[in-house]
Write a protein that holds these residues in place. Structure first.
Motif, PDB file in Angstrom:
ATOM      1  N   LEU A  45       0.844  -1.188   0.000  1.00 47.59           N
ATOM      2  CA  LEU A  45       0.000   0.000   0.000  1.00 47.59           C
ATOM      3  C   LEU A  45       0.877   1.235   0.000  1.00 47.59           C
ATOM      4  N   ASP A  46       0.644   2.109  -0.972  1.00 46.64           N
ATOM      5  CA  ASP A  46       1.378   3.364  -1.080  1.00 46.64           C
ATOM      6  C   ASP A  46       0.363   4.468  -1.299  1.00 46.64           C
ATOM      7  N   GLY A  47      -0.036   5.139  -0.221  1.00 50.83           N
ATOM      8  CA  GLY A  47      -1.055   6.168  -0.324  1.00 50.83           C
ATOM      9  C   GLY A  47      -2.375   5.571  -0.775  1.00 50.83           C
ATOM     10  N   ALA A  48      -2.874   6.038  -1.915  1.00 53.58           N
ATOM     11  CA  ALA A  48      -4.138   5.547  -2.448  1.00 53.58           C
ATOM     12  C   ALA A  48      -3.909   4.548  -3.576  1.00 53.58           C
ATOM     13  N   ARG A  49      -2.797   3.826  -3.497  1.00 54.43           N
ATOM     14  CA  ARG A  49      -2.492   2.803  -4.504  1.00 54.43           C
ATOM     15  C   ARG A  49      -2.196   1.473  -3.810  1.00 54.43           C
ATOM     16  N   LEU A  50      -2.977   0.451  -4.167  1.00 54.60           N
ATOM     17  CA  LEU A  50      -2.783  -0.906  -3.660  1.00 54.60           C
ATOM     18  C   LEU A  50      -2.199  -1.764  -4.766  1.00 54.60           C
ATOM     19  N   THR A  51      -1.204  -2.580  -4.421  1.00 53.49           N
ATOM     20  CA  THR A  51      -0.613  -3.484  -5.393  1.00 53.49           C
ATOM     21  C   THR A  51      -0.550  -4.883  -4.813  1.00 53.49           C
ATOM     22  N   TRP A  52      -1.086  -5.839  -5.561  1.00 50.21           N
ATOM     23  CA  TRP A  52      -0.951  -7.256  -5.213  1.00 50.21           C
ATOM     24  C   TRP A  52       0.127  -7.846  -6.118  1.00 50.21           C
ATOM     25  N   GLN A  53       1.297  -8.116  -5.547  1.00 49.58           N
ATOM     26  CA  GLN A  53       2.426  -8.691  -6.275  1.00 49.58           C
ATOM     27  C   GLN A  53       2.405 -10.193  -5.983  1.00 49.58           C
ATOM     28  N   LEU A  54       1.676 -10.939  -6.801  1.00 52.70           N
ATOM     29  CA  LEU A  54       1.387 -12.337  -6.511  1.00 52.70           C
ATOM     30  C   LEU A  54       2.381 -13.265  -7.205  1.00 52.70           C
ATOM     31  N   PRO A  55       2.538 -14.479  -6.665  1.00 52.86           N
ATOM     32  CA  PRO A  55       3.510 -15.421  -7.248  1.00 52.86           C
ATOM     33  C   PRO A  55       3.093 -15.905  -8.626  1.00 52.86           C
ATOM     34  N   GLY A  56       3.965 -16.739  -9.216  1.00 52.83           N
ATOM     35  CA  GLY A  56       3.694 -17.313 -10.516  1.00 52.83           C
ATOM     36  C   GLY A  56       2.603 -18.373 -10.462  1.00 52.83           C
ATOM     37  N   VAL A  57       2.115 -18.716 -11.641  1.00 52.22           N
ATOM     38  CA  VAL A  57       1.051 -19.717 -11.786  1.00 52.22           C
ATOM     39  C   VAL A  57       1.540 -20.790 -12.746  1.00 52.22           C
ATOM     40  N   ASP A  58       1.474 -22.046 -12.330  1.00 44.45           N
ATOM     41  CA  ASP A  58       1.936 -23.142 -13.169  1.00 44.45           C
ATOM     42  C   ASP A  58       0.998 -23.365 -14.354  1.00 44.45           C
ATOM     43  N   ARG A  59       1.532 -23.941 -15.385  1.00 43.05           N
ATOM     44  CA  ARG A  59       0.743 -24.241 -16.580  1.00 43.05           C
ATOM     45  C   ARG A  59      -0.473 -25.097 -16.222  1.00 43.05           C
ATOM     46  N   GLY A  60      -1.619 -24.687 -16.731  1.00 42.96           N
ATOM     47  CA  GLY A  60      -2.854 -25.420 -16.484  1.00 42.96           C
ATOM     48  C   GLY A  60      -3.580 -25.013 -15.222  1.00 42.96           C
ATOM     49  N   ASP A  61      -2.964 -24.182 -14.378  1.00 44.13           N
ATOM     50  CA  ASP A  61      -3.589 -23.723 -13.139  1.00 44.13           C
ATOM     51  C   ASP A  61      -4.310 -22.393 -13.352  1.00 44.13           C
ATOM     52  N   TYR A  62      -5.060 -22.001 -12.333  1.00 47.71           N
ATOM     53  CA  TYR A  62      -5.725 -20.702 -12.374  1.00 47.71           C
ATOM     54  C   TYR A  62      -5.527 -19.996 -11.031  1.00 47.71           C
ATOM     55  N   ALA A  63      -5.740 -18.703 -11.034  1.00 51.59           N
ATOM     56  CA  ALA A  63      -5.680 -17.912  -9.807  1.00 51.59           C
ATOM     57  C   ALA A  63      -6.671 -16.767  -9.929  1.00 51.59           C
ATOM     58  N   GLU A  64      -7.323 -16.434  -8.814  1.00 52.38           N
ATOM     59  CA  GLU A  64      -8.302 -15.348  -8.787  1.00 52.38           C
ATOM     60  C   GLU A  64      -7.887 -14.283  -7.777  1.00 52.38           C
ATOM     61  N   LEU A  65      -8.167 -13.046  -8.105  1.00 54.01           N
ATOM     62  CA  LEU A  65      -7.998 -11.929  -7.171  1.00 54.01           C
ATOM     63  C   LEU A  65      -9.235 -11.045  -7.289  1.00 54.01           C
ATOM     64  N   TRP A  66      -9.711 -10.566  -6.157  1.00 48.56           N
ATOM     65  CA  TRP A  66     -10.922  -9.744  -6.152  1.00 48.56           C
ATOM     66  C   TRP A  66     -10.626  -8.409  -5.471  1.00 48.56           C
ATOM     67  N   VAL A  67     -11.160  -7.339  -6.040  1.00 44.44           N
ATOM     68  CA  VAL A  67     -10.988  -5.994  -5.500  1.00 44.44           C
ATOM     69  C   VAL A  67     -12.358  -5.332  -5.461  1.00 44.44           C
ATOM     70  N   SER A  68     -12.706  -4.753  -4.329  1.00 48.82           N
ATOM     71  CA  SER A  68     -13.977  -4.052  -4.188  1.00 48.82           C
ATOM     72  C   SER A  68     -13.735  -2.563  -3.967  1.00 48.82           C
ATOM     73  N   VAL A  69     -14.629  -1.769  -4.530  1.00 54.05           N
ATOM     74  CA  VAL A  69     -14.615  -0.317  -4.357  1.00 54.05           C
ATOM     75  C   VAL A  69     -15.972   0.069  -3.784  1.00 54.05           C
ATOM     76  N   ALA A  70     -15.970   0.720  -2.626  1.00 52.81           N
ATOM     77  CA  ALA A  70     -17.237   1.083  -1.971  1.00 52.81           C
ATOM     78  C   ALA A  70     -17.184   2.546  -1.562  1.00 52.81           C
ATOM     79  N   TRP A  71     -18.348   3.207  -1.603  1.00 56.21           N
ATOM     80  CA  TRP A  71     -18.388   4.614  -1.224  1.00 56.21           C
ATOM     81  C   TRP A  71     -19.726   4.969  -0.613  1.00 56.21           C
ATOM     82  N   SER A  72     -19.688   6.088   0.119  1.00 54.58           N
ATOM     83  CA  SER A  72     -20.891   6.594   0.779  1.00 54.58           C
ATOM     84  C   SER A  72     -20.758   8.098   0.928  1.00 54.58           C
TER      85      SER A  72
END
Length: 206
Positions: free
Chosen positions: A156-183
């Motif tokens: 986290l750097d101020g108003a910037r979030l970074t997910w630096q995720l590992p590698g993914v093997d051939r044939g595999d999958y990976a999911e990441l979810w990000v939500s934005v909420a306001w009021s």
């Protein structure tokens, strides 16, 4: 992720989420490939969400995004779910979310931040390291071999979030979810970005 044969095509557009304090902009890099801002294909879903797809020789990226219902009254939320399908071994999976025009004072959380002005409150967040590690060990959303490679996965750097995720093997999958909420000012959208990804994905794809 979905049978696109039964879906209607929609006009491609960037994944940006418009908030009262500015747009949340996303940048994605997978195995050294900087994903273009606009998808190759876009389909509309019955929920009002959209499915976007990018294809590369080593990977397919599917992104489902749309409005989901938070438990907190007076809060609006959009959730973006990234799903990588590795055609070849990938060295990295990086997602960045940044709130443009954010005020200088930003409250930091675990895999999240909140920006406030006199008029509105905006929170942006996704899984923290411990949640990702739990998912990895449970064999949900991310590969099981990630569990020991996630120590510095979320930055986290101020108003910037970074997910630096590992590698993914051939044939595999990976999911990441990000939500934005306001009021409106005085609200508490921060709790709304802590989501159950499986439930939210069902809501978006119903």
């Amino acid at each position: 992720m979905l049978d696109t044969e039964v879906l209607s095509r929609a006009a491609p557009r960037a994944l940006d989420v418009a908030t009262p304090l500015g747009d949340v902009r996303f940048a994605v890099r997978i195995g050294g490939w900087d994903v273009p801002s606009r998808p190759e294909h876009t389909w509309g879903l019955d929920s009002g969400a959209r499915l976007c797809r990018w294809r590369h020789q080593s990977v397919r990226l599917d992104v489902v995004s749309g409005t989901t219902t938070p438990e907190q009254p007076g809060v609006t939320r959009e959730t973006v779910v990234f799903r990588v399908l590795a055609r070849e071994a990938l060295s990295e999976f990086v997602v960045q979310a940044e709130l443009s025009g954010a005020p200088e004072d930003v409250e930091a959380g675990e895999g999240a931040f909140t920006a406030r002005t006199a008029d509105a409150v905006v929170s942006v967040g996704g899984p923290g390291v411990e949640e990702l590690r739990h998912c990895s060990r449970a064999g949900q959303h991310v590969p099981p071999y990630w569990s020991r490679q996630l120590a510095d996965a979320v930055e986290l750097d101020g108003a910037r979030l970074t997910w630096q995720l590992p590698g993914v093997d051939r044939g595999d999958y990976a999911e990441l979810w990000v939500s934005v909420a306001w009021s409106a000012a005085g609200g508490d959208p921060g709790r709304a970005v802590d989501v159950d990804p499986a439930r939210v994905l069902r809501e978006l794809t119903q």
